[in-house]
Design an enzyme around this catalytic site. Structure first.
Site, PDB file in Angstrom:
ATOM      1  N   ARG A  88      60.443 106.235 107.789  1.00  0.00           N
ATOM      2  CA  ARG A  88      60.446 107.205 108.859  1.00  0.00           C
ATOM      3  C   ARG A  88      61.525 108.390 108.105  1.00  0.00           C
ATOM      4  NH1 ARG A  88      61.317 104.442 114.173  1.00  0.00           N
ATOM      5  NH2 ARG A  88      61.284 106.389 115.162  1.00  0.00           N
ATOM      6  N   LYS A 100      65.844 113.226 120.905  1.00  0.00           N
ATOM      7  CA  LYS A 100      65.008 114.281 121.345  1.00  0.00           C
ATOM      8  C   LYS A 100      64.314 113.455 122.853  1.00  0.00           C
ATOM      9  CE  LYS A 100      62.177 113.900 117.715  1.00  0.00           C
ATOM     10  NZ  LYS A 100      62.954 112.848 116.912  1.00  0.00           N
ATOM     11  N   ARG A 160      55.594 118.820 113.294  1.00  0.00           N
ATOM     12  CA  ARG A 160      56.349 117.847 112.322  1.00  0.00           C
ATOM     13  C   ARG A 160      55.950 118.062 110.726  1.00  0.00           C
ATOM     14  NH1 ARG A 160      57.607 113.319 115.728  1.00  0.00           N
ATOM     15  NH2 ARG A 160      58.032 111.604 114.673  1.00  0.00           N
ATOM     16  N   ARG A 176      59.937  99.037 119.694  1.00  0.00           N
ATOM     17  CA  ARG A 176      59.042  99.392 118.943  1.00  0.00           C
ATOM     18  C   ARG A 176      58.912  99.064 117.732  1.00  0.00           C
ATOM     19  NH1 ARG A 176      59.750 106.147 119.585  1.00  0.00           N
ATOM     20  NH2 ARG A 176      59.144 106.069 117.454  1.00  0.00           N
ATOM     21  N   ARG A 203      67.689 100.548 119.744  1.00  0.00           N
ATOM     22  CA  ARG A 203      66.934 100.863 120.779  1.00  0.00           C
ATOM     23  C   ARG A 203      65.898 100.135 121.269  1.00  0.00           C
ATOM     24  NH1 ARG A 203      63.402 106.239 119.748  1.00  0.00           N
ATOM     25  NH2 ARG A 203      62.514 104.852 118.047  1.00  0.00           N
TER      26      ARG A 203
HETATM   27  P1  AP5 Z   1      65.813 108.816 121.363  1.00  0.00           P
HETATM   28  O1  AP5 Z   1      65.874 109.647 122.326  1.00  0.00           O
HETATM   29  O2  AP5 Z   1      64.667 107.797 121.414  1.00  0.00           O
HETATM   30  O3  AP5 Z   1      65.542 109.445 119.894  1.00  0.00           O
HETATM   31  P2  AP5 Z   1      64.045 110.198 119.112  1.00  0.00           P
HETATM   32  O4  AP5 Z   1      64.701 111.591 118.551  1.00  0.00           O
HETATM   33  O5  AP5 Z   1      63.350 110.559 120.504  1.00  0.00           O
HETATM   34  O6  AP5 Z   1      63.739 109.237 118.325  1.00  0.00           O
HETATM   35  P3  AP5 Z   1      62.139 108.830 118.205  1.00  0.00           P
HETATM   36  O7  AP5 Z   1      62.313 107.486 117.057  1.00  0.00           O
HETATM   37  O8  AP5 Z   1      61.513 108.852 119.394  1.00  0.00           O
HETATM   38  O9  AP5 Z   1      61.609 109.947 117.023  1.00  0.00           O
HETATM   39  P4  AP5 Z   1      60.299 110.077 116.382  1.00  0.00           P
HETATM   40  O10 AP5 Z   1      60.195 111.283 116.032  1.00  0.00           O
HETATM   41  O11 AP5 Z   1      60.581 109.024 115.110  1.00  0.00           O
HETATM   42  O12 AP5 Z   1      59.425 109.191 117.183  1.00  0.00           O
HETATM   43  P5  AP5 Z   1      58.208 109.586 117.841  1.00  0.00           P
HETATM   44  O13 AP5 Z   1      57.826 108.838 118.936  1.00  0.00           O
HETATM   45  O14 AP5 Z   1      57.972 111.137 117.942  1.00  0.00           O
HETATM   46  O15 AP5 Z   1      67.033 108.175 120.937  1.00  0.00           O
HETATM   47  C1  AP5 Z   1      67.175 107.154 119.863  1.00  0.00           C
HETATM   48  C2  AP5 Z   1      68.339 105.945 120.177  1.00  0.00           C
HETATM   49  O16 AP5 Z   1      69.319 106.643 120.437  1.00  0.00           O
HETATM   50  C3  AP5 Z   1      67.650 105.456 121.617  1.00  0.00           C
HETATM   51  O17 AP5 Z   1      68.137 104.113 121.908  1.00  0.00           O
HETATM   52  C4  AP5 Z   1      69.026 106.284 122.840  1.00  0.00           C
HETATM   53  O18 AP5 Z   1      69.440 105.688 123.768  1.00  0.00           O
HETATM   54  C5  AP5 Z   1      70.154 106.558 121.786  1.00  0.00           C
HETATM   55  N1  AP5 Z   1      70.689 107.919 122.056  1.00  0.00           N
HETATM   56  C6  AP5 Z   1      70.310 108.950 122.227  1.00  0.00           C
HETATM   57  N2  AP5 Z   1      71.138 110.033 122.331  1.00  0.00           N
HETATM   58  C7  AP5 Z   1      72.148 109.275 122.045  1.00  0.00           C
HETATM   59  C8  AP5 Z   1      73.686 109.728 122.029  1.00  0.00           C
HETATM   60  N3  AP5 Z   1      73.794 111.091 122.454  1.00  0.00           N
HETATM   61  N4  AP5 Z   1      74.606 109.013 121.903  1.00  0.00           N
HETATM   62  C9  AP5 Z   1      74.278 107.783 121.493  1.00  0.00           C
HETATM   63  N5  AP5 Z   1      73.045 107.079 121.574  1.00  0.00           N
HETATM   64  C10 AP5 Z   1      72.022 107.904 121.780  1.00  0.00           C
HETATM   65  O19 AP5 Z   1      56.770 109.209 116.935  1.00  0.00           O
HETATM   66  C11 AP5 Z   1      56.466 108.028 116.531  1.00  0.00           C
HETATM   67  C12 AP5 Z   1      55.436 108.053 115.312  1.00  0.00           C
HETATM   68  O20 AP5 Z   1      54.348 108.914 115.996  1.00  0.00           O
HETATM   69  C13 AP5 Z   1      55.747 108.917 114.077  1.00  0.00           C
HETATM   70  O21 AP5 Z   1      56.131 108.400 113.334  1.00  0.00           O
HETATM   71  C14 AP5 Z   1      54.341 109.253 113.615  1.00  0.00           C
HETATM   72  O22 AP5 Z   1      53.582 108.228 113.055  1.00  0.00           O
HETATM   73  C15 AP5 Z   1      53.601 109.516 114.851  1.00  0.00           C
HETATM   74  N6  AP5 Z   1      53.777 111.072 115.131  1.00  0.00           N
HETATM   75  C16 AP5 Z   1      54.272 111.532 116.375  1.00  0.00           C
HETATM   76  N7  AP5 Z   1      54.042 112.806 116.387  1.00  0.00           N
HETATM   77  C17 AP5 Z   1      53.558 113.290 115.428  1.00  0.00           C
HETATM   78  C18 AP5 Z   1      53.071 114.630 114.845  1.00  0.00           C
HETATM   79  N8  AP5 Z   1      53.522 115.521 115.307  1.00  0.00           N
HETATM   80  N9  AP5 Z   1      52.576 114.499 113.561  1.00  0.00           N
HETATM   81  C19 AP5 Z   1      52.150 113.280 112.946  1.00  0.00           C
HETATM   82  N10 AP5 Z   1      52.696 112.208 113.481  1.00  0.00           N
HETATM   83  C20 AP5 Z   1      53.222 112.195 114.677  1.00  0.00           C
HETATM   84 MG    MG Z   2      61.303 110.139 120.780  1.00  0.00          MG
END
Ligand code: AP5
Ligand code: MG
Length: 212
Positions: free
Chosen positions: A170, A13, A87, A159, A126
């Site tokens: 997660r 994402k 979410r 991270r 990552r």
């Molecule tokens: P990346 O693009 O970083 O993936 P992502 O989908 O953004 O994954 P996240 O881990 O950021 O999602 P998340 O939802 O768990 O975390 P968030 O920060 O939102 O890609 C991942 C890896 O793959 C990278 O290394 C990239 O280079 C590689 N890659 C990407 N595309 C690729 C491809 N096509 N091919 C090969 N490699 C590829 O949330 C963190 C925390 O915040 C949550 O756990 C929660 O505690 C809190 N939080 C955030 N939002 C909320 C909410 N709405 N409600 C409650 N808690 C929340």
């Molecule tokens: Mg992300």
């Protein structure tokens, strides 16, 4: 235009949102990035959220809904790209209500479909920029200069929630609390599925087609 990105941790994402937001002049609202900024600044919100985030649990709905609501109004851009919100079904319902009040709605919700095996591989390798939050990968998406962000030159970090135990939690939290959000948007009728397991460029192309 209002676009919602849905998908498991590691689905890509953030990677896709950075490029799409630049290309289409959208405001990228990533709740994970906003929370990490609060943690880094040691605000009361950040201190309260950190424990939930580090173990891979969701931050409570009321905090998240409050965080996003004020940011939906009058973006200085051609639209908003929501990454990581909603979410839970409660967050999706609160978003619908806020948008209805503002006489608008979600235009497109995009689900990035990626297998669990691939998600684990991506999160294990990552590295993230702590400044602009751009994600990289040791194998699939290397920075030009080892351990430095291509965009802002900051030293990349791992991270806390990419440690194996937090990743396992997660994925569990995603399966129980976030997958019902897919059904929510399926019912609304704006959900498009994209094969997130392709190369970064191929996903970007499918995304452009899905948004139209
Ligand atoms: P990346 O693009 O970083 O993936 P992502 O989908 O953004 O994954 P996240 O881990 O950021 O999602 P998340 O939802 O768990 O975390 P968030 O920060 O939102 O890609 C991942 C890896 O793959 C990278 O290394 C990239 O280079 C590689 N890659 C990407 N595309 C690729 C491809 N096509 N091919 C090969 N490699 C590829 O949330 C963190 C925390 O915040 C949550 O756990 C929660 O505690 C809190 N939080 C955030 N939002 C909320 C909410 N709405 N409600 C409650 N808690 C929340
Ligand atoms: Mg992300």
């Amino acid at each position: 235009m209002l676009i919602v990105f849905l998908g498991a941790p590691g689905a890509g994402k953030g990677t896709q949102a950075k490029t799409l937001a630049q290309k289409q002049n959208l405001t990228h609202l990533a709740t994970g990035d906003l929370l990490r900024a609060e943690v880094a600044a040691a605000t009361a919100l950040g201190l309260a959220a950190k424990a939930f985030m580090d173990r891979g649990d969701l931050v409570p709905d009321d905090v998240m809904i409050g965080m996003i609501k004020g940011r939906l109004e009058g973006p200085d851009s051609d639209g908003i790209l929501l990454d990581g919100f909603p979410r839970t079904v409660a967050q999706a319902t609160a978003l619908d209500e806020a948008l209805t009040t503002a006489n608008t709605s979600v235009d497109r919700s995009i689900f990035f479909k990626v297998s669990e095996e691939e998600l684990v591989r991506r999160l294990a390798g990552r590295a993230t920029c702590p400044n602009c939050q751009r994600p990289y990968h040791d194998t699939f998406n290397k920075p030009q200069n080892t351990d430095k962000c291509d965009d802002c030159g900051s030293d990349l970090i791992r991270r806390e929630d990419d440690k194996p135990e937090a990743v396992r939690n997660r994925l569990k939290v995603y399966a129980t609390q976030t997958t019902p959000v897919l059904e929510h948007y399926q019912k609304v009728g704006n959900l498009v599925e994209v094969d997130g397991e392709q190369s970064i460029d191929a996903v970007q192309e499918d995304l452009a087609a899905a948004i139209g």
